[in-house]
Design a protein around this motif. Structure first.
Motif, PDB file in Angstrom:
ATOM      1  N   GLU A 307       0.856  -1.204   0.000  1.00 41.67           N
ATOM      2  CA  GLU A 307       0.000   0.000   0.000  1.00 41.67           C
ATOM      3  C   GLU A 307       0.887   1.247   0.000  1.00 41.67           C
ATOM      4  N   ALA A 308       1.904   1.227  -0.865  1.00 44.93           N
ATOM      5  CA  ALA A 308       2.940   2.260  -0.834  1.00 44.93           C
ATOM      6  C   ALA A 308       2.429   3.637  -1.229  1.00 44.93           C
ATOM      7  N   SER A 309       1.285   3.704  -1.916  1.00 45.17           N
ATOM      8  CA  SER A 309       0.759   5.016  -2.319  1.00 45.17           C
ATOM      9  C   SER A 309       0.322   5.834  -1.111  1.00 45.17           C
ATOM     10  N   GLN A 310       0.105   5.193   0.044  1.00 39.45           N
ATOM     11  CA  GLN A 310      -0.334   5.898   1.243  1.00 39.45           C
ATOM     12  C   GLN A 310       0.802   6.159   2.228  1.00 39.45           C
ATOM     13  N   PHE A 328       8.577  -1.427  -3.740  1.00 36.00           N
ATOM     14  CA  PHE A 328       7.377  -0.658  -3.441  1.00 36.00           C
ATOM     15  C   PHE A 328       6.212  -1.198  -4.260  1.00 36.00           C
ATOM     16  N   ILE A 329       5.131  -1.548  -3.567  1.00 34.43           N
ATOM     17  CA  ILE A 329       3.952  -2.109  -4.223  1.00 34.43           C
ATOM     18  C   ILE A 329       2.740  -1.264  -3.833  1.00 34.43           C
ATOM     19  N   GLY A 330       2.065  -0.718  -4.802  1.00 39.38           N
ATOM     20  CA  GLY A 330       0.920   0.143  -4.508  1.00 39.38           C
ATOM     21  C   GLY A 330       0.234   0.587  -5.778  1.00 39.38           C
ATOM     22  N   ASP A 331      -0.508   1.680  -5.673  1.00 36.48           N
ATOM     23  CA  ASP A 331      -1.225   2.227  -6.819  1.00 36.48           C
ATOM     24  C   ASP A 331      -1.485   3.702  -6.554  1.00 36.48           C
ATOM     25  N   PHE A 353       5.415   6.502  -3.319  1.00 34.53           N
ATOM     26  CA  PHE A 353       5.142   5.728  -4.528  1.00 34.53           C
ATOM     27  C   PHE A 353       4.866   6.645  -5.717  1.00 34.53           C
ATOM     28  N   ALA A 354       4.093   7.711  -5.494  1.00 30.95           N
ATOM     29  CA  ALA A 354       3.819   8.650  -6.584  1.00 30.95           C
ATOM     30  C   ALA A 354       5.117   9.290  -7.064  1.00 30.95           C
ATOM     31  N   ARG A 355       6.006   9.588  -6.148  1.00 32.34           N
ATOM     32  CA  ARG A 355       7.278  10.202  -6.516  1.00 32.34           C
ATOM     33  C   ARG A 355       8.130   9.244  -7.354  1.00 32.34           C
TER      34      ARG A 355
END
Length: 577
Positions: A307-310, A328-331, A353-355
């Motif tokens: 949940e790396a986006s958070q 990193f695993i996320g969305d 994650f966004a970065r």
């Protein structure tokens, strides 16, 4: 202020800004008049307190007001004045049972010194974690590995390399286990990464399956792996999948009762009875904060962020200082970090994650086949959020809602319409809509009578007040035990879950109110999570906004138009009383 590296300097500023914003928010709430707070849900009233068998816990019996609190929240227990007559600070809301809450604190036994009997109250509270963030930033800044290896990974042109043999091995192993091509490539990329790899997992694409296989392969080559995330729930879910592969797995911290029995649990890793021998691999799961306490003396070969986006940049760095390689695993198209000091519009810059995925580099792969949503439900989010790359696959691809034939099916539950929109009738409703709540329960009742088990129904809402109203109506209709099998909660609590039928109750009908909170109400990541919990049937009950709506800025205006486009793609059904 310390910090020479430009990014570290920025993160110091961010951490202190978050601290100030959080203290300001809590202080503002504590200062408000008690009756106003009870009316707005910022305070929960209790008619009495009761001792528990555990001296560190107590039972608080609820009065009739509705509050915003959920299990896991920290509470400030007081006699009416949150600033002065405090019974206990930082009490954790453990669980709700009938009409009482279980609260816990190491200082719970001292409550009885000041409490006699009668009413008392709870306001929101918090723990200042700023010292841990500052310590982590100082460690990164003063360490050669932090300066020369970790910080460059977060720059605009990171130097990233892969071991081709490991990539190939991971990919072929995953294909042999039945993974699709993108899942297999993700496993290979993670196994072969010498510094970093990012896996974007849109809803239902099997990111947790890939994570578990990655962890298994890393442990097989003797690695010590840390699984971390922003919540214990996300970590527990990942550890359950990993332990199912017979991998030595330990959870550090959190609550044992929230964890699958196949996963070992200890408050301190040194007490792990099944710790593998030296030279053998294992997985430990813990939040990044554990690296400042119980895991302070541990280091890891690989750290996997779920949940790396958070996860904010400072929180990610807190864990990264204990590792050598990072997955990193996320969305980034799902929920961003929860921040107080910045507008929602600027949150992406603080998501690690966004970065990392904004670099558009070879270290990122997106999973493209969703096994959750049928093809009709997949089409709109695929085009809106994933450039048309997300495709429905597996046995759900062509499946529709299955209902019995013992009675006529209403238009709202007709299996031929996979996405349905119903306009709310209460144009004055804000964050609570009793009329819509009753209609939601009516739909649940009809679906259940048609043969759909209650546990296959999920109800999503932006607001805690609406979620509570729906849960109360469900309990009245089905009884508390049966109603509890229906997940009815906020968007944040529903991320990662799926149900056959999902009802999105947006509650708001007051257009002035909607316009004022447009950043929150129309946020694309929230909308994406809300509508992608459904497997075969989605029902949206919300404002129709036929004449549009005026929002605070151009970006939010675009978000509002996206919402209008979504509901225009749904089959419209008239509100049934």
């Amino acid at each position: 202020m310390p910090g020479q590296h430009p990014l570290i300097q920025k993160l110091y500023e961010f951490v202190y800004a978050e601290q100030a914003a959080n203290l300001q928010k809590l202080g503002d709430i504590w200062e408000r008049a008690l009756q106003d707070k009870l009316l707005q849900g910022w305070t929960q009233g209790f008619i009495r307190l009761e001792r528990s068998e555990n001296p560190k816990q107590l039972w608080a019996h609820l009065d009739d007001n509705e509050s915003r609190f959920r299990t896991g929240d920290l509470l400030r227990l007081h006699l009416g004045d949150a600033r002065g007559q405090v019974l206990c600070q930082g009490m954790k809301f453990e669980k709700e049972e009938d009409d009482r809450w279980l609260l816990s604190s190491d200082r719970a036994m001292f409550v009885w010194d000041d409490y006699q009997e009668g009413h008392c109250y709870a306001d929101p509270d918090g723990i200042d974690l700023t010292p841990r963030y500052i310590q982590a930033l100082q460690d990164i800044e003063s360490d050669s590995l932090g300066n020369n290896a970790i910080l460059p990974l977060l720059g605009n042109t990171p130097d990233i390399s892969f071991n081709d043999a490991d990539v190939e091995y991971g990919e072929q192993t995953a294909l042999g286990e039945g993974c699709n091509e993108k899942q297999a490539y993700a496993v290979g990329l993670a196994l072969g990464a010498e510094q970093i790899a990012c896996i974007q997992g849109p809803p239902g694409t099997g990111k947790t399956r890939a994570l578990a296989l990655i962890a298994q392969l890393l442990v097989a080559r003797g690695e010590h792996v840390l699984i971390t995330s922003h919540t214990h729930m996300a970590i527990n879910n990942a550890l359950s999948k990993i332990a199912a592969r017979n991998v030595p797995t330990l959870k550090v911290g959190g609550r044992r009762e929230d964890l699958d029995k196949s996963v070992d649990w200890e408050a301190e890793p040194a007490n792990w009875e099944h710790m593998p021998d030296a030279g053998q691999g294992y997985v430990i799961g813990a939040t990044p904060f554990a690296t400042c306490s119980s895991l302070a003396n541990y280091s890891f070969d690989t750290i996997i962020f779920d949940e790396a986006s958070q996860i904010t940049l400072p929180l990610a760095l807190m864990a990264m200082r204990k590792g050598k390689r990072f997955i990193f695993i996320g969305d980034q198209k799902q929920l961003p970090p929860v921040l107080l000091s910045c507008s929602i519009l600027s949150k992406e810059s603080m998501s690690v994650f966004a970065r990392l995925t904004a670099q558009d580099a070879d270290h990122t792969v997106m999973l493209e086949e969703t096994y959750r949503m049928n093809r009709w439900l997949t089409e709109w989010p695929s085009q809106m959020y994933y450039s048309g790359q997300l495709q429905s696959a597996g046995h759900n691809k062509n499946r529709r809602l299955m209902v019995g034939h013992q009675k006529a099916v209403s238009e709202a539950l007709n299996p031929q319409a996979c996405a349905v929109f119903i306009a709310t009738q209460d144009v004055k409703a804000r964050n609570r809509n009793p009329t819509d709540a009753k209609y939601v329960v009516q739909l649940c009742k009809e679906a259940h009578e048609l043969g759909l088990p209650l546990h296959e129904i999920g109800i999503v809402t932006p607001y805690r007040a609406q979620g509570r109203a729906i849960r109360q109506a469900l309990a009245k209709q089905f009884g508390r035990d049966a109603a509890n099998t229906v997940v009815a909660d906020t968007v944040e609590r529903m991320q990662g879950q799926e149900r056959e039928l999902v009802i999105l109750s947006l509650a708001s009908g007051d257009e002035a109110f909607i316009s004022a909170i447009g950043e929150f109400f129309f946020q694309p990541e929230r909308l994406n999570v809300s509508i992608t919990r459904a497997m075969t049937k989605l029902i949206i009950i919300g404002p129709e906004l036929t004449r549009g709506i005026a929002c605070s800025n151009d970006v939010v205006q675009v978000w509002a138009e996206q919402y209008r486009q979504l509901i225009s793609q749904c089959h419209k059904v008239e509100f049934a009383r």
